[in-house]
Motif scaffolding. Structure first.
Motif, PDB file in Angstrom:
ATOM      1  N   ARG A 250       0.822  -1.201   0.000  1.00 13.39           N
ATOM      2  CA  ARG A 250       0.000   0.000   0.000  1.00 13.39           C
ATOM      3  C   ARG A 250       0.863   1.262   0.000  1.00 13.39           C
ATOM      4  NH1 ARG A 250      -0.434   2.954   4.550  1.00 13.39           N
ATOM      5  NH2 ARG A 250       0.187   2.033   6.553  1.00 13.39           N
ATOM      6  N   LYS A 251       0.232   2.351  -0.341  1.00  9.38           N
ATOM      7  CA  LYS A 251       0.905   3.653  -0.396  1.00  9.38           C
ATOM      8  C   LYS A 251       1.136   4.185   1.009  1.00  9.38           C
ATOM      9  CE  LYS A 251       0.418   8.139  -2.726  1.00  9.38           C
ATOM     10  NZ  LYS A 251      -0.460   8.936  -3.633  1.00  9.38           N
TER      11      LYS A 251
ATOM     12  N   ASP B 239      -8.149   3.236  -3.482  1.00 11.51           N
ATOM     13  CA  ASP B 239      -7.551   3.982  -2.375  1.00 11.51           C
ATOM     14  C   ASP B 239      -8.174   3.637  -1.028  1.00 11.51           C
ATOM     15  OD1 ASP B 239      -5.526   5.388  -3.643  1.00 11.51           O
ATOM     16  OD2 ASP B 239      -6.870   6.988  -4.300  1.00 11.51           O
TER      17      ASP B 239
ATOM     18  N   SER C  51      -1.363  -2.515  -5.254  1.00 12.30           N
ATOM     19  CA  SER C  51      -0.915  -1.256  -4.665  1.00 12.30           C
ATOM     20  C   SER C  51      -1.757  -0.085  -5.160  1.00 12.30           C
ATOM     21  CB  SER C  51       0.560  -1.003  -5.020  1.00 12.30           C
ATOM     22  OG  SER C  51       1.019   0.194  -4.426  1.00 12.30           O
TER      23      SER C  51
ATOM     24  N   ASP D  47       8.295   5.325   2.758  1.00 15.80           N
ATOM     25  CA  ASP D  47       8.561   4.646   1.485  1.00 15.80           C
ATOM     26  C   ASP D  47       9.318   3.338   1.660  1.00 15.80           C
ATOM     27  OD1 ASP D  47       7.362   6.757   0.082  1.00 15.80           O
ATOM     28  OD2 ASP D  47       9.254   7.869   0.045  1.00 15.80           O
TER      29      ASP D  47
ATOM     30  N   ASP E  58      -0.059   2.882  -4.888  1.00 14.41           N
ATOM     31  CA  ASP E  58       1.079   3.798  -4.986  1.00 14.41           C
ATOM     32  C   ASP E  58       1.551   3.829  -6.439  1.00 14.41           C
ATOM     33  OD1 ASP E  58       3.654   4.984  -4.953  1.00 14.41           O
ATOM     34  OD2 ASP E  58       3.907   4.455  -2.849  1.00 14.41           O
ATOM     35  N   GLU E  59       1.462   5.003  -7.064  1.00 16.54           N
ATOM     36  CA  GLU E  59       1.820   5.137  -8.479  1.00 16.54           C
ATOM     37  C   GLU E  59       3.265   4.729  -8.743  1.00 16.54           C
ATOM     38  OE1 GLU E  59       0.678   7.531  -6.557  1.00 16.54           O
ATOM     39  OE2 GLU E  59      -1.371   7.957  -7.248  1.00 16.54           O
ATOM     40  N   ARG E  60       4.161   5.025  -7.803  1.00 15.65           N
ATOM     41  CA  ARG E  60       5.580   4.705  -8.000  1.00 15.65           C
ATOM     42  C   ARG E  60       5.805   3.199  -7.978  1.00 15.65           C
ATOM     43  NH1 ARG E  60       7.740   7.899  -3.057  1.00 15.65           N
ATOM     44  NH2 ARG E  60       5.881   6.802  -2.274  1.00 15.65           N
TER      45      ARG E  60
END
Length: 230
Positions: free
Chosen positions: A9-10, A75, A51, A17, A53-55
């Protein structure tokens, strides 16, 4: 057929991070390590990375392994308030194999050989009457609650030999293996009769706090420098 489910998850409240920050000079950090381990396990049919999380999604999309499936998690299932139970109920909607191995990037010392043994143990123990598997670390010592011991009786011996103390088992979140049917029927990542798969202490290391991250980095560096010397 078995799918590895890898939730990422973000955000992280304790280690910023932690899923993708550099780990022991490895770009992509714990996520890159875990993907490489899972890809090397021949018993795994597909790997679902879930996920919001875009990254993380971008990093995973670069990998051309056909077994990797990207799940852009909603989300509402990727916030700090999301419960594990909520995520468990979501998993059967995105995983379509008969069996599911749930694991985490925060267990970097569980490698492809360990996953192979864990999966083999799962299928073997299903024939012995178990319906799922979860990894754990054995605790055999002087374990207390706030006021008194819970692992031994001080009325018998105040300080017994630890090898004579009945062990407890701490679930280390390294791996949970179960059928998709158990997810649907019990809303759980284990069934009603799980086999406890005991791991070595280092394999059970779960990176949850900053000190865990630093310790794991040093162990990883030492292991790899030692291998390079051979």
């Amino acid at each position: 057929m078995i799918t590895a489910f890898l939730p990422c998850r973000k955000g992280s409240q304790r280690i910023a991070d932690k899923n993708i920050k550099d780990f022991a000079n490895i770009k992509g950090g714990l996520l890159s390590i875990k993907l490489n381990q899972l890809k090397k396990c021949t018993l795994i049919n597909s790997i679902v990375v879930s996920s919001n999380d875009e990254r993380i999604l971008e990093l995973v999309s670069i990998d051309k392994d056909s077994r990797i499936i990207i799940d852009e998690r909603p989300d509402y299932l990727g916030s700090s308030s999301t419960t594990t139970d909520e995520l468990i109920r979501y998993v059967p909607s995105i995983v379509h194999d008969e069996h599911i191995l749930w694991t985490h990037v925060t267990s970097p010392f569980i490698n492809e050989h360990d996953y192979q043994k864990i999966i083999e143990a799962y299928f073997f123990n299903m024939q012995q009457g178990y319906d799922s598997l979860m990894t754990a670390h054995k605790l055999q010592g002087f374990i207390w609650n706030e006021t008194s011991p819970i692992s031994y009786n001080r009325d018998e011996l105040k300080w017994p030999m630890t090898q004579n103390i009945k062990p407890f088992f701490e679930i280390d979140s390294g791996a949970f293996v179960s059928s998709a049917n158990n997810y649907k029927e019990f809303s759980d990542r284990i069934g009603k009769h799980p086999f406890i798969y005991i791991q070595e202490k280092m394999k059970s290391l779960d990176i949850d706090w900053p000190d865990d991250f630093l310790l794991a980095e040093e162990i990883w560096k030492f292991q790899n420098s030692h291998c390079n010397l051979k």
